[in-house]
Design a protein around this motif. Structure first.
Motif, PDB file in Angstrom:
ATOM      1  N   GLU A  47       8.487 -10.603  -8.885  1.00 17.55           N
ATOM      2  CA  GLU A  47       8.214 -11.073  -7.530  1.00 17.55           C
ATOM      3  C   GLU A  47       7.675  -9.942  -6.653  1.00 17.55           C
ATOM      4  O   GLU A  47       7.294 -10.176  -5.513  1.00 17.55           O
ATOM      5  N   GLU A  48       7.626  -8.742  -7.201  1.00 11.42           N
ATOM      6  CA  GLU A  48       7.073  -7.590  -6.484  1.00 11.42           C
ATOM      7  C   GLU A  48       5.549  -7.562  -6.688  1.00 11.42           C
ATOM      8  O   GLU A  48       4.999  -6.651  -7.291  1.00 11.42           O
ATOM      9  N   THR A  49       4.891  -8.569  -6.182  1.00 14.56           N
ATOM     10  CA  THR A  49       3.464  -8.765  -6.448  1.00 14.56           C
ATOM     11  C   THR A  49       2.591  -7.616  -5.948  1.00 14.56           C
ATOM     12  O   THR A  49       1.506  -7.407  -6.480  1.00 14.56           O
ATOM     13  N   ASP A  50       3.061  -6.860  -4.982  1.00  9.79           N
ATOM     14  CA  ASP A  50       2.288  -5.719  -4.501  1.00  9.79           C
ATOM     15  C   ASP A  50       2.339  -4.547  -5.486  1.00  9.79           C
ATOM     16  O   ASP A  50       1.626  -3.560  -5.318  1.00  9.79           O
ATOM     17  N   ARG A  51       3.150  -4.659  -6.527  1.00 10.96           N
ATOM     18  CA  ARG A  51       3.306  -3.587  -7.517  1.00 10.96           C
ATOM     19  C   ARG A  51       2.670  -3.911  -8.873  1.00 10.96           C
ATOM     20  O   ARG A  51       2.621  -3.052  -9.744  1.00 10.96           O
ATOM     21  N   GLN A  53      -0.443  -4.510  -9.970  1.00  8.77           N
ATOM     22  CA  GLN A  53      -1.673  -3.772 -10.257  1.00  8.77           C
ATOM     23  C   GLN A  53      -2.445  -4.344 -11.441  1.00  8.77           C
ATOM     24  O   GLN A  53      -3.130  -3.626 -12.166  1.00  8.77           O
TER      25      GLN A  53
END
Length: 99
Positions: A47-51, A53
């Motif tokens: 769920e850490e979509t900003d990570r 890459q």
């Protein structure tokens, strides 16, 4: 024992079905290659979509020892998997360490 971590980033033409096929191939390696203690692989669901890459498949393999890890790379089953990635992979990250 040695831990082998790999994350895969695929190009834009890769489908979910193709990624599921690769995960199945990875999971089958445990029965095909001596020296593997445990192997897990799966499609990234963080769920850490900003990570993310762009990395969508993760692999974790625990080997009996460093010699087993060294034998894994050239093993025909591993080489067949690597060949199946040709033209699909944008990047791969690998980390190996003693545990």
């Amino acid at each position: 024992m040695f831990e082998h971590l790999v994350v895969f980033k695929f190009n834009g033409k890769t489908t979910l079905a193709k990624q599921q096929e690769w995960v199945a191939q990875l999971l089958a390696l445990q029965e095909q290659i001596p020296g593997i203690v445990t192997l897990t692989a799966g499609i990234n669901t963080t769920e850490e979509t900003d990570r993310i890459q762009g990395y969508t498949i993760g692999l974790r393999v625990t080997f009996e020892d460093q010699d087993a890890l060294r034998a894994y790379g050239p093993h025909p089953a591993h080489q067949a998997f690597v060949a199946s990635l040709d033209g699909w992979v944008e990047d791969v990250i690998v980390v190996d360490y003693a545990i």
